[in-house]
Design a protein around this motif. Structure first.
Motif, PDB file in Angstrom:
ATOM      1  N   GLY A   1       0.829  -1.234  -0.060  1.00  0.00           N
ATOM      2  CA  GLY A   1      -0.060  -0.250  -0.152  1.00  0.00           C
ATOM      3  C   GLY A   1       0.929   1.072  -0.204  1.00  0.00           C
ATOM      4  O   GLY A   1       0.107   2.294   0.285  1.00  0.00           O
ATOM      5  N   THR A   2       2.219   1.084  -0.071  1.00  0.00           N
ATOM      6  CA  THR A   2       2.972   2.413  -0.258  1.00  0.00           C
ATOM      7  C   THR A   2       3.516   2.246  -1.838  1.00  0.00           C
ATOM      8  O   THR A   2       3.526   1.268  -2.245  1.00  0.00           O
ATOM      9  CB  THR A   2       4.146   2.487   0.529  1.00  0.00           C
ATOM     10  OG1 THR A   2       4.885   1.023   0.426  1.00  0.00           O
ATOM     11  CG2 THR A   2       3.537   2.506   2.215  1.00  0.00           C
ATOM     12  N   PRO A   3       4.257   3.279  -2.270  1.00  0.00           N
ATOM     13  CA  PRO A   3       4.630   3.475  -3.572  1.00  0.00           C
ATOM     14  C   PRO A   3       5.731   2.251  -3.600  1.00  0.00           C
ATOM     15  O   PRO A   3       6.601   2.156  -2.851  1.00  0.00           O
ATOM     16  CB  PRO A   3       5.310   4.735  -3.690  1.00  0.00           C
ATOM     17  CG  PRO A   3       4.598   5.598  -2.883  1.00  0.00           C
ATOM     18  CD  PRO A   3       4.031   4.868  -1.688  1.00  0.00           C
ATOM     19  N   GLY A   4       5.457   1.468  -4.641  1.00  0.00           N
ATOM     20  CA  GLY A   4       6.667   0.291  -4.844  1.00  0.00           C
ATOM     21  C   GLY A   4       6.286  -0.511  -5.953  1.00  0.00           C
ATOM     22  O   GLY A   4       5.366  -0.267  -6.916  1.00  0.00           O
ATOM     23  N   LEU A   5       6.763  -1.753  -6.241  1.00  0.00           N
ATOM     24  CA  LEU A   5       6.699  -2.689  -7.269  1.00  0.00           C
ATOM     25  C   LEU A   5       5.730  -3.643  -6.791  1.00  0.00           C
ATOM     26  O   LEU A   5       4.427  -3.493  -6.949  1.00  0.00           O
ATOM     27  CB  LEU A   5       8.138  -3.257  -7.501  1.00  0.00           C
ATOM     28  CG  LEU A   5       9.291  -2.202  -7.673  1.00  0.00           C
ATOM     29  CD1 LEU A   5      10.597  -3.115  -7.411  1.00  0.00           C
ATOM     30  CD2 LEU A   5       9.212  -1.417  -8.818  1.00  0.00           C
ATOM     31  N   VAL A   6       6.062  -4.786  -6.569  1.00  0.00           N
ATOM     32  CA  VAL A   6       4.989  -5.911  -6.216  1.00  0.00           C
ATOM     33  C   VAL A   6       5.083  -5.703  -4.607  1.00  0.00           C
ATOM     34  O   VAL A   6       4.205  -5.415  -3.890  1.00  0.00           O
ATOM     35  CB  VAL A   6       5.321  -7.051  -6.678  1.00  0.00           C
ATOM     36  CG1 VAL A   6       4.066  -8.117  -6.156  1.00  0.00           C
ATOM     37  CG2 VAL A   6       5.238  -7.185  -8.269  1.00  0.00           C
ATOM     38  N   ASP A   7       6.211  -6.424  -3.955  1.00  0.00           N
ATOM     39  CA  ASP A   7       6.281  -6.258  -2.509  1.00  0.00           C
ATOM     40  C   ASP A   7       7.209  -5.232  -2.161  1.00  0.00           C
ATOM     41  O   ASP A   7       7.305  -4.921  -1.082  1.00  0.00           O
ATOM     42  CB  ASP A   7       6.640  -7.684  -1.992  1.00  0.00           C
ATOM     43  CG  ASP A   7       5.552  -8.511  -1.908  1.00  0.00           C
ATOM     44  OD1 ASP A   7       4.448  -8.133  -2.096  1.00  0.00           O
ATOM     45  OD2 ASP A   7       5.976  -9.673  -1.595  1.00  0.00           O
ATOM     46  N   MET A   8       8.197  -4.969  -2.960  1.00  0.00           N
ATOM     47  CA  MET A   8       9.471  -3.970  -2.561  1.00  0.00           C
ATOM     48  C   MET A   8       8.945  -2.689  -2.814  1.00  0.00           C
ATOM     49  O   MET A   8       8.294  -2.260  -3.722  1.00  0.00           O
ATOM     50  CB  MET A   8      10.605  -4.250  -3.491  1.00  0.00           C
ATOM     51  CG  MET A   8      10.975  -5.651  -3.356  1.00  0.00           C
ATOM     52  SD  MET A   8      11.706  -6.141  -1.684  1.00  0.00           S
ATOM     53  CE  MET A   8      10.094  -7.510  -1.292  1.00  0.00           C
ATOM     54  N   PRO A   9       9.376  -1.597  -1.632  1.00  0.00           N
ATOM     55  CA  PRO A   9       9.163  -0.375  -1.776  1.00  0.00           C
ATOM     56  C   PRO A   9       9.931   0.345  -2.978  1.00  0.00           C
ATOM     57  O   PRO A   9      10.845  -0.045  -3.283  1.00  0.00           O
ATOM     58  CB  PRO A   9       9.492   0.210  -0.504  1.00  0.00           C
ATOM     59  CG  PRO A   9      10.491  -0.747  -0.112  1.00  0.00           C
ATOM     60  CD  PRO A   9      10.049  -2.178  -0.692  1.00  0.00           C
ATOM     61  N   SER A  10       9.521   1.455  -3.612  1.00  0.00           N
ATOM     62  CA  SER A  10      10.202   2.432  -4.505  1.00  0.00           C
ATOM     63  C   SER A  10      10.464   3.714  -3.728  1.00  0.00           C
ATOM     64  O   SER A  10       9.953   3.798  -2.598  1.00  0.00           O
ATOM     65  CB  SER A  10       9.607   2.406  -5.927  1.00  0.00           C
ATOM     66  OG  SER A  10       8.326   3.101  -5.686  1.00  0.00           O
ATOM     67  N   ALA A  11      11.171   4.473  -4.175  1.00  0.00           N
ATOM     68  CA  ALA A  11      11.622   5.607  -3.596  1.00  0.00           C
ATOM     69  C   ALA A  11      10.535   7.023  -4.104  1.00  0.00           C
ATOM     70  O   ALA A  11      10.770   7.891  -3.526  1.00  0.00           O
ATOM     71  CB  ALA A  11      13.111   6.196  -4.101  1.00  0.00           C
ATOM     72  N   THR A  12       9.700   6.591  -4.959  1.00  0.00           N
ATOM     73  CA  THR A  12       8.663   7.657  -5.386  1.00  0.00           C
ATOM     74  C   THR A  12       7.555   8.168  -4.454  1.00  0.00           C
ATOM     75  O   THR A  12       7.025   6.860  -3.764  1.00  0.00           O
ATOM     76  CB  THR A  12       8.092   7.216  -6.716  1.00  0.00           C
ATOM     77  OG1 THR A  12       8.886   6.346  -7.619  1.00  0.00           O
ATOM     78  CG2 THR A  12       7.560   8.409  -7.465  1.00  0.00           C
ATOM     79  N   PRO A  13       7.593   9.410  -3.942  1.00  0.00           N
ATOM     80  CA  PRO A  13       6.627   9.618  -2.894  1.00  0.00           C
ATOM     81  C   PRO A  13       5.127   9.786  -3.657  1.00  0.00           C
ATOM     82  O   PRO A  13       5.227  10.037  -4.742  1.00  0.00           O
ATOM     83  CB  PRO A  13       6.971  10.983  -2.348  1.00  0.00           C
ATOM     84  CG  PRO A  13       7.941  11.626  -3.597  1.00  0.00           C
ATOM     85  CD  PRO A  13       8.626  10.689  -4.281  1.00  0.00           C
ATOM     86  N   LEU A  14       4.199   9.715  -2.777  1.00  0.00           N
ATOM     87  CA  LEU A  14       2.895  10.008  -3.353  1.00  0.00           C
ATOM     88  C   LEU A  14       2.731  11.412  -3.431  1.00  0.00           C
ATOM     89  O   LEU A  14       3.541  12.130  -3.062  1.00  0.00           O
ATOM     90  CB  LEU A  14       1.741   9.815  -2.353  1.00  0.00           C
ATOM     91  CG  LEU A  14       1.653   8.190  -2.070  1.00  0.00           C
ATOM     92  CD1 LEU A  14       0.825   7.765  -0.761  1.00  0.00           C
ATOM     93  CD2 LEU A  14       1.070   7.294  -3.129  1.00  0.00           C
ATOM     94  N   ALA A  15       1.693  11.776  -4.256  1.00  0.00           N
ATOM     95  CA  ALA A  15       1.431  13.502  -4.395  1.00  0.00           C
ATOM     96  C   ALA A  15       1.225  13.869  -3.000  1.00  0.00           C
ATOM     97  O   ALA A  15       0.771  13.306  -2.301  1.00  0.00           O
ATOM     98  CB  ALA A  15       0.480  13.573  -5.470  1.00  0.00           C
ATOM     99  N   ASP A  16       1.664  15.141  -2.636  1.00  0.00           N
ATOM    100  CA  ASP A  16       1.520  15.687  -1.209  1.00  0.00           C
ATOM    101  C   ASP A  16       0.027  15.652  -0.906  1.00  0.00           C
ATOM    102  O   ASP A  16      -0.896  16.235  -1.720  1.00  0.00           O
ATOM    103  CB  ASP A  16       1.878  17.102  -1.335  1.00  0.00           C
ATOM    104  CG  ASP A  16       1.739  17.686   0.051  1.00  0.00           C
ATOM    105  OD1 ASP A  16       2.103  17.058   1.108  1.00  0.00           O
ATOM    106  OD2 ASP A  16       1.741  19.083   0.186  1.00  0.00           O
ATOM    107  N   GLY A  17      -0.248  14.949   0.340  1.00  0.00           N
ATOM    108  CA  GLY A  17      -1.642  15.151   0.910  1.00  0.00           C
ATOM    109  C   GLY A  17      -2.443  13.908   0.460  1.00  0.00           C
ATOM    110  O   GLY A  17      -3.411  13.676   0.881  1.00  0.00           O
TER     111      GLY A  17
END
Lengths: 215, 709
Positions: free
Chosen positions: B24-40
């Motif tokens: 549920g956070t920006p990422g691939l399948v299980d692994m996270p990525s460094a891209t943030p969500l849009a602010d807010g």
């Protein structure tokens, strides 16, 4: 009669299920929005009074939605003329240029169109600056500025139903780093007023088409 | 030309919303990525793979900082029982992506809780054109299961060389920070490639460093490969569906929704147009036959104003203003004319933005006041309390209405002042309002059944004897639902002030949620007061008294509240139980700017425990608000029980955000992972700060954009 009762009952239940009923104006408005979406709305008394008195009128349509509505002249102050629709959406024009809208969901809150208007009404080609004010999604006013090229597209006959009017079609092509749009104005050769136009309002709304009504 | 055109979340940039991982956070399948969500952004994701169901709520708290709450259900993990696991994540963007360097993020998964997913990572993501993104990272803890090597931090201190087993303290320490584990033990690489052939689809190839040790040991997961492939389809901007083939053995399905609070359905709203300011001569002409004394009544001549409204047929000025305000759905409380100044006291129960109400009232006054009046002083009131004075020059309103920068200019030329304490005649029209509607009331996270809910009908009514003295009540009848099926008894060692909540559902039929008398008043300048008595909330009755000090132009406030509370009977009717308690708090409120609001409440809680609650909310000018809180009291973590201390997340979305209509109602929800007895506060309605603050400078300015709307 029975159908009407049934419809009312159904409306009541739907109202309950969706949003509830209450005494505040906002709740009534939502009720209307949900239940009367497809019904012909009762025009506001203010609109009816003006219309019956034969107030000056224009037809305005939101091009993207292929729907035209009669607006009547509500009031005027200095150069600003205010028009309202049967459901009390407001549009303000100055010399035929739309300078604000109220109630369209993605309104033009304010505008500075004088330089463009000067050229268009004089039926002269040239370059002008235009500025629009918008309310963004977080209640902040955002001003966007455009550079516009105004050009002459030649004479056109406009059929206003009651009569044909000789006009010259003027085009205003505006651009800024994020958007571009084109406005068209049919300027009556005789009186120099805009009798028909197509004016871009906002990104979400697109252009409005405005046309004078001869009563 | 009814409803306007919705601004779908598909505004500029919406297509660039990042895709989320199964966590549920920006990422691939299980692994996270460094891209943030849009602010807010508020993101919700549901993912099912193998035995595991993950439900994650993520909020991008600032442009760089994000936090997540996750509720995992793992089938047969505690065979024959399921495991229900709550976890919190946090991540921080260390640097933005530029043309030549990647975005870099540091994050921690499950940093408290049981540590089932406990892991830390540092990850870099770089785009290569609009279609390709590459991600590589290093993980600790659960993310170092495969191909691990010695932790380089171990060279600094051997403390980092080995990581104690997750949740070494057992279930008793859940909820506490697992600081003993952070950044310790081996680290391992992970990474992957994303390919976005169209703006609506994404394909992923991922190398995972997660070996799911706990699940594998129990035979629930049988990983055959470190490679995962996934595809995601963007059904519409913000709404994604996904499918993946994982670890050579499982199929996974995924859905996520990203809500952008700063992009409501209709940014400028659908409410009808405000009045336009008429020429002063027209207003003057209309006021000629206004009734200034009772004898004039018979001499009135009907005339009609040029704007189509019937002119004031021998109405007094006050009647004319009242009518014109009613036409824009505002209520007049009182009005006074002194020399060239008109003072107006106003109640706004329609517009969420008090600035919009003031803007409309100002135009109403400009169209009704006699021509010699040059100054308008408008006082927004709530429940009989005068909140502030907004002083506007009539000439400015006339001059600026059509100006491009009208909004900023009228703000600059107006003043927001403290409302004086001068008594004015209390309006004596009692007012009755009611609301009949549905309600939906979920009860989450009971291990026997994690999602219970009731759906029913509720009737609320209120009778304002004066604007400040209000009798009100609410009754509820559940129609559908299973909240009354809870059977798990409370195991609390504290007075059971909240952990018996389920019994209130089980043992009640028609529920009286509250039945109170409230009185609001202003005892001194800058000070606001409230008394409440009666059945204050579903579980407690009693008396409550509050004082708030809030200067109109300051961004802070202080308050005190004292309550005497008696526990109500489980049937939620009129009966009371034996438990009673004196409870109360001293509160400090601080608006940190940018919509961030902090609050500390220190005092005595319902179970008699002493401590403090710390809250932080991000409130958008359009009324959406997302925040969290935690409470620490002198109840030990052991005595508190599961979760160790009280904490929660709260979300509020105004109805206007969804419907575009002018209304002050909205949807709110409070997510408490565990509802226990320590740090439990009395839920009195209408605490003063939100009421008062709505009419003060900070709030008025925050939504001033609606003044001319």
């Amino acid at each position: 009669m029975r159908a009407r009762l049934l419809a009312r009952g159904a409306a009541f239940i739907l109202c309950l299920a969706l949003i509830g009923c209450g005494t505040t104006a906002g709740e009534r408005a939502i009720y209307d929005q949900v239940l009367r979406r497809n019904a012909t709305p009762q025009p506001a008394a203010q609109f009816t009074a003006l219309n019956q008195r034969g107030a000056e009128a224009i037809v305005i349509s939101v091009e993207a939605r292929d729907m035209a509505t009669l607006f009547v002249r509500q009031s005027a102050r200095d150069s600003a003329v205010h028009w309202i629709s049967p459901d009390l959406i407001g549009v303000t024009t100055q010399q035929g240029f739309v300078t604000s809208t109220r109630g369209l969901g993605a309104d033009l809150m304010s505008a500075e169109t004088t330089p463009s208007a000067k050229l268009v009404l004089a039926r002269r080609a040239g370059r002008a600056e235009r500025h629009h004010g918008y309310l963004d999604g977080n209640e902040q006013i955002e001003i966007r500025s455009f550079i516009c090229d105004i050009s002459r597209r030649g004479p056109r006959q406009v059929d206003l139903g009651a009569r044909n009017v000789a006009t010259e079609l003027m085009q205003e092509s505006c651009i800024n780093p994020s958007f571009q749009f084109e406005n068209l104005y049919w300027v009556a050769t005789e009186t120099g007023e805009i009798i028909q136009s197509r004016q871009w309002i906002s990104e979400a709304l697109g252009p409005l088409a405005l046309r004078k009504i001869i009563r | 030309m009814a409803a306007g055109v919705a601004i779908a979340p598909a505004k500029a940039g919406a297509q660039d919303l990042p895709y989320l991982s199964y966590y549920g956070t920006p990422g691939l399948v299980d692994m996270p990525s460094a891209t943030p969500l849009a602010d807010g952004t508020l993101a919700f994701a549901v993912a099912q793979s193998g035995p595991t169901l993950l439900n994650t709520l993520t909020f991008q708290i600032t442009p760089r900082l994000s936090g997540s709450f996750r509720y995992a259900v793992i089938d047969k993990f505690d065979a024959p029982d399921n495991r229900y696991d709550r976890s919190f994540d946090i991540s921080y963007l260390l640097m933005h992506e530029t043309d030549w360097r990647p975005a870099v993020t540091f994050g921690m998964r499950d940093f408290g809780g049981t540590g089932l997913y406990g892991s830390e990572y540092i990850v870099a993501t770089k785009s290569f054109g609009p279609q390709i993104k590459a991600t590589a990272g290093l993980g600790w803890g659960r993310l170092s299961g495969r191909g691990g090597f010695d932790n380089p931090l171990g060279k600094i201190d051997s403390y980092f060389k080995t990581r104690p087993p997750a949740a070494a303290g057992g279930i008793a320490t859940t909820g506490q920070l697992d600081t003993d584990n952070w950044l310790r033990g081996d680290i391992a690489p992970f990474g992957g490639i994303e390919w976005m052939p169209t703006p609506r689809s994404r394909f992923v190839l991922e190398y995972s460093s997660d070996t799911a040790p706990a699940e594998s040991r129990r035979g629930l997961v049988d990983q055959k490969s470190p490679w995962n492939v996934g595809m995601t389809y963007r059904v519409r901007p913000g709404f994604d569906l996904g499918l993946s083939y994982r670890y050579g053995s499982d199929l996974g399905v995924f859905a996520s929704y990203q809500m952008l609070p700063m992009q409501p359905a209709f940014s400028s709203g659908l409410e009808k147009a405000p009045p336009n300011i008429l020429p002063r001569e027209t207003v003057a002409a209309r006021s000629w036959n206004r009734n200034n004394n009772s004898q004039a009544q018979n001499r009135s001549i009907a005339n009609t104003a040029p704007d189509g409204t019937d002119a004031d047929q021998a109405l007094s000025l006050e009647q004319a203003v009242t009518q014109a305000l009613a036409a824009v759905d505002l209520d007049l409380i009182d009005m006074q004319v002194t020399g060239g100044t008109l003072r107006l006291w106003l109640v706004n129960e329609t517009y969420r933005s008090e600035a919009q109400a003031v803007g409309r009232a100002a135009r109403v006054l400009a169209n009704t006041a006699p021509p010699h009046i040059e100054v308008f002083e408008i006082t927004p009131t709530r429940r009989g309390m005068d909140l502030s004075v907004i002083r506007l020059n009539r000439r400015d309103l006339e001059d600026l209405e059509q100006s491009l920068e009208a909004n900023w200019q009228i703000q600059a030329r107006s003043q927001i002042m403290e409302s004086p304490l001068t008594p004015r005649p209390e309006a004596t029209r009692p007012e009755f309002t009611y609301r009949l509607g549905p309600y939906f009331s979920p009860a989450l996270f009971d291990p026997d059944n994690p999602v219970r809910a009731d759906f029913g009908v509720q009737l609320g009514a209120s009778y304002a004897v004066t604007p400040g003295l209000i009798l009100s009540g609410l009754i509820r009848q559940p129609l559908l639902g299973n909240r009354d099926s809870a059977t798990r008894p409370s195991n609390s060692v504290l007075p059971r002030v909240r952990s018996d909540a389920a019994r209130y559902d089980v043992e009640s039929t028609v529920e009286m949620s509250y039945l109170t008398a409230e009185y609001f008043y202003r005892p001194a300048p800058q000070i606001y007061g409230r008394f409440s008595a009666g059945y204050l909330e579903p579980m407690f009755a009693g008396l409550s008294s509050e004082l708030l000090w809030k200067p109109v132009n300051r961004n802070f406030a202080l308050g005190i509240e004292a309550n005497y509370a008696v526990q109500r009977d489980f049937d939620q009717r009129f009966g009371l139980q034996d438990y009673d308690v004196w409870t109360g708090h001293a509160s400090a409120y601080l608006d940190l700017g940018g919509g961030y609001r902090g609050q500390i409440d220190a005092g005595r809680y319902l179970a008699g425990d002493w401590g403090a609650t710390f809250s932080l909310d991000r409130t958008f000018a359009n009324g959406v608000s997302i925040g969290g809180f935690f409470t620490l009291t002198d109840v030990s973590f052991d005595d508190f029980g599961e979760g160790s201390f009280d904490k929660g997340i709260r979300i509020h979305i105004p109805l206007s955000w969804v419907s575009g209509q002018a209304t002050q109602t909205g949807f709110g929800t409070l997510i408490r992972p565990v509802n226990r007895d320590g740090g439990a506060r009395l839920n009195v309605r209408n605490r003063l700060h939100p009421l008062v603050e709505a009419g003060h400078a900070q709030s008025l300015r925050q939504s001033w954009g609606r003044f001319w709307r």
